[in-house]
Design a protein around this motif. Sequence first.
Motif, mmCIF file in Angstrom:
data_model
loop_
_atom_site.group_PDB
_atom_site.id
_atom_site.type_symbol
_atom_site.label_atom_id
_atom_site.label_comp_id
_atom_site.label_asym_id
_atom_site.label_seq_id
_atom_site.Cartn_x
_atom_site.Cartn_y
_atom_site.Cartn_z
ATOM 1 N N ASN A 16 0.861 -1.182 0.000
ATOM 2 C CA ASN A 16 0.000 0.000 0.000
ATOM 3 C C ASN A 16 0.895 1.229 0.000
ATOM 4 O OD1 ASN A 16 -2.628 1.513 0.684
ATOM 5 N ND2 ASN A 16 -1.288 2.067 2.376
ATOM 6 N N GLU A 17 1.069 1.815 -1.181
ATOM 7 C CA GLU A 17 2.059 2.879 -1.313
ATOM 8 C C GLU A 17 1.405 4.226 -1.578
ATOM 9 O OE1 GLU A 17 4.364 1.421 -0.275
ATOM 10 O OE2 GLU A 17 4.218 -0.607 -1.015
ATOM 11 N N SER A 18 2.146 5.280 -1.309
ATOM 12 C CA SER A 18 1.652 6.633 -1.557
ATOM 13 C C SER A 18 1.650 6.920 -3.052
ATOM 14 C CB SER A 18 2.527 7.655 -0.827
ATOM 15 O OG SER A 18 3.846 7.622 -1.341
ATOM 16 N N TRP A 19 1.123 8.069 -3.430
ATOM 17 C CA TRP A 19 0.903 8.375 -4.850
ATOM 18 C C TRP A 19 2.182 8.408 -5.666
ATOM 19 C CZ3 TRP A 19 2.973 12.596 -7.359
ATOM 20 C CH2 TRP A 19 3.538 13.581 -6.547
ATOM 21 N N ASP A 20 3.317 8.729 -5.028
ATOM 22 C CA ASP A 20 4.554 8.876 -5.793
ATOM 23 C C ASP A 20 5.426 7.624 -5.745
ATOM 24 O OD1 ASP A 20 5.017 9.198 -3.116
ATOM 25 O OD2 ASP A 20 6.503 10.782 -3.333
ATOM 26 N N VAL A 21 4.888 6.526 -5.230
ATOM 27 C CA VAL A 21 5.630 5.263 -5.170
ATOM 28 C C VAL A 21 4.756 4.201 -5.821
ATOM 29 C CG1 VAL A 21 6.708 3.542 -3.693
ATOM 30 C CG2 VAL A 21 6.720 5.954 -3.004
ATOM 31 N N HIS A 22 5.225 3.632 -6.921
ATOM 32 C CA HIS A 22 4.329 2.754 -7.657
ATOM 33 C C HIS A 22 4.926 1.375 -7.942
ATOM 34 C CE1 HIS A 22 1.702 6.130 -7.928
ATOM 35 N NE2 HIS A 22 2.522 6.817 -8.675
ATOM 36 N N VAL A 23 5.422 1.162 -9.132
ATOM 37 C CA VAL A 23 5.648 -0.189 -9.630
ATOM 38 C C VAL A 23 6.729 -0.947 -8.863
ATOM 39 C CG1 VAL A 23 6.185 -1.568 -11.655
ATOM 40 C CG2 VAL A 23 4.937 0.582 -11.907
ATOM 41 N N MET A 24 7.905 -0.367 -8.704
ATOM 42 C CA MET A 24 9.025 -1.141 -8.190
ATOM 43 C C MET A 24 8.841 -1.565 -6.738
ATOM 44 S SD MET A 24 10.711 -1.778 -10.766
ATOM 45 C CE MET A 24 11.921 -2.770 -9.890
ATOM 46 N N ALA A 25 8.093 -0.807 -5.951
ATOM 47 C CA ALA A 25 7.828 -1.243 -4.575
ATOM 48 C C ALA A 25 7.095 -2.580 -4.575
ATOM 49 C CB ALA A 25 7.010 -0.188 -3.836
ATOM 50 N N HIS A 26 6.179 -2.768 -5.517
ATOM 51 C CA HIS A 26 5.468 -4.041 -5.629
ATOM 52 C C HIS A 26 6.420 -5.155 -6.083
ATOM 53 C CE1 HIS A 26 1.961 -1.619 -5.096
ATOM 54 N NE2 HIS A 26 1.948 -1.133 -6.318
ATOM 55 N N VAL A 27 7.295 -4.823 -7.007
ATOM 56 C CA VAL A 27 8.258 -5.812 -7.502
ATOM 57 C C VAL A 27 9.200 -6.247 -6.385
ATOM 58 C CG1 VAL A 27 10.156 -6.208 -9.119
ATOM 59 C CG2 VAL A 27 8.120 -4.952 -9.874
ATOM 60 N N TYR A 28 9.713 -5.281 -5.627
ATOM 61 C CA TYR A 28 10.614 -5.613 -4.521
ATOM 62 C C TYR A 28 9.924 -6.528 -3.510
ATOM 63 C CZ TYR A 28 13.362 -1.594 -6.202
ATOM 64 O OH TYR A 28 14.089 -0.713 -6.961
ATOM 65 N N ALA A 29 8.664 -6.229 -3.222
ATOM 66 C CA ALA A 29 7.920 -7.058 -2.269
ATOM 67 C C ALA A 29 7.768 -8.483 -2.794
ATOM 68 C CB ALA A 29 6.552 -6.441 -2.000
ATOM 69 N N ALA A 30 7.409 -8.610 -4.061
ATOM 70 C CA ALA A 30 7.219 -9.947 -4.637
ATOM 71 C C ALA A 30 8.516 -10.750 -4.616
ATOM 72 C CB ALA A 30 6.690 -9.824 -6.061
ATOM 73 N N ARG A 31 9.617 -10.102 -4.942
ATOM 74 C CA ARG A 31 10.907 -10.803 -4.924
ATOM 75 C C ARG A 31 11.226 -11.356 -3.538
ATOM 76 N NH1 ARG A 31 14.583 -6.324 -8.136
ATOM 77 N NH2 ARG A 31 14.042 -6.923 -10.276
ATOM 78 N N ALA A 32 10.916 -10.568 -2.520
ATOM 79 C CA ALA A 32 11.241 -10.982 -1.158
ATOM 80 C C ALA A 32 10.262 -12.014 -0.612
ATOM 81 C CB ALA A 32 11.272 -9.761 -0.239
ATOM 82 N N LEU A 33 9.000 -11.925 -1.022
ATOM 83 C CA LEU A 33 7.946 -12.739 -0.419
ATOM 84 C C LEU A 33 7.706 -14.072 -1.103
ATOM 85 C CD1 LEU A 33 5.420 -9.835 0.038
ATOM 86 C CD2 LEU A 33 6.235 -11.256 1.923
ATOM 87 N N LEU A 34 7.741 -14.077 -2.422
ATOM 88 C CA LEU A 34 7.256 -15.247 -3.150
ATOM 89 C C LEU A 34 8.020 -16.539 -2.861
ATOM 90 C CD1 LEU A 34 6.183 -13.701 -6.558
ATOM 91 C CD2 LEU A 34 4.730 -14.931 -4.935
ATOM 92 N N PRO A 35 9.340 -16.518 -2.716
ATOM 93 C CA PRO A 35 10.005 -17.802 -2.432
ATOM 94 C C PRO A 35 9.448 -18.501 -1.196
ATOM 95 C CG PRO A 35 11.622 -16.174 -3.095
ATOM 96 C CD PRO A 35 10.325 -15.432 -2.932
ATOM 97 N N GLY A 36 9.250 -17.760 -0.118
ATOM 98 C CA GLY A 36 8.712 -18.370 1.095
ATOM 99 C C GLY A 36 7.264 -18.785 0.948
ATOM 100 N N MET A 37 6.455 -17.943 0.313
ATOM 101 C CA MET A 37 5.044 -18.281 0.124
ATOM 102 C C MET A 37 4.889 -19.506 -0.768
ATOM 103 S SD MET A 37 3.118 -14.585 -0.254
ATOM 104 C CE MET A 37 2.778 -13.567 1.194
ATOM 105 N N LEU A 38 5.675 -19.572 -1.826
ATOM 106 C CA LEU A 38 5.593 -20.719 -2.727
ATOM 107 C C LEU A 38 6.042 -22.000 -2.027
ATOM 108 C CD1 LEU A 38 6.926 -19.025 -5.977
ATOM 109 C CD2 LEU A 38 4.606 -19.882 -5.601
ATOM 110 N N ALA A 39 7.044 -21.888 -1.175
ATOM 111 C CA ALA A 39 7.505 -23.066 -0.436
ATOM 112 C C ALA A 39 6.419 -23.583 0.502
ATOM 113 C CB ALA A 39 8.767 -22.724 0.353
ATOM 114 N N ARG A 40 5.636 -22.669 1.086
ATOM 115 C CA ARG A 40 4.547 -23.073 1.984
ATOM 116 C C ARG A 40 3.280 -23.440 1.223
ATOM 117 N NH1 ARG A 40 2.143 -19.825 5.147
ATOM 118 N NH2 ARG A 40 2.831 -17.832 4.298
ATOM 119 N N GLY A 41 3.201 -23.022 -0.041
ATOM 120 C CA GLY A 41 2.006 -23.296 -0.833
ATOM 121 C C GLY A 41 0.837 -22.423 -0.472
ATOM 122 N N GLU A 42 1.118 -21.240 0.115
ATOM 123 C CA GLU A 42 0.039 -20.350 0.531
ATOM 124 C C GLU A 42 0.581 -18.946 0.739
ATOM 125 O OE1 GLU A 42 -3.584 -20.560 3.744
ATOM 126 O OE2 GLU A 42 -1.546 -20.810 4.524
#
Length: 239
Positions: free
Chosen positions: A85-111
């Motif tokens: 949930n980002e402010s108006w001047d922060v858009h695409v890359m904040a989402h990309v950074y989050a996905a890079r950090a989160l997805l490996p663990g979420m995929l390993a847990r399957g949820e």
Amino acid sequence: MEIRDRVVVVTGGGGGIGGALCRRFAADGAKHVVVSDIDPRAAETVATEIGGTAVATDVTVESDVARLVRGTLEAHGRIDIYCSNESWDVHVMAHVYAARALLPGMLARGEGYLVGTISAAALLNHILAAPYAVTKAAGLSFFEWMAITYYDQGIRVSVVCPQGVRTAMLAQEGKRNFLTRGALDPQQVAEAVANGMHDERFLILPHAAVGEFFQRKASDYDRWLRGMRRLRGRILEEG
């Protein structure tokens, strides 16, 4: 997905929509809510109110996002829900950074559940702000890609696309009544998000009219463009 007993991280959680999301998740029985914000005092205020944890984070810096994710995993063992949930001047890359950090663990847990606060501008453009419209559309496309790619691996994805919301951002718009007319309180947006997540809907529209406008756009693109040009002209005339 039910919120109860889930570990939740909300960026931009120090106020506005993010603060309302933190309060709603806590009220719905989340196991723990991590309130992340670039403003440490704002994050601490909300975290103290709901019994969560405050983490100062600059989401434009990938190492900061990685630190937020790593610290939450070390403290709580998992992240079930992450609201980018980002402010108006922060858009695409904040989402990309989050996905890079989160997805490996979420995929390993399957949820896991990724929620992006985007904007109606991603669906309907923003007639007075090209950078805002373009980057919001890019953010929407990125979340669409994740929803397509990872659904069968247990990852759920939602985007929130409100029009005007009574936040500090809207106050800066001043005379632009096309945004302030029909504006919602952040709490109303948070309620829409909670309901949408319960149903695991990809597209969460706190303003029902946005869905109608989007359907009109899809059914007759040229007519929609003509209407948007007329709207832009009226707004510019009003000053």
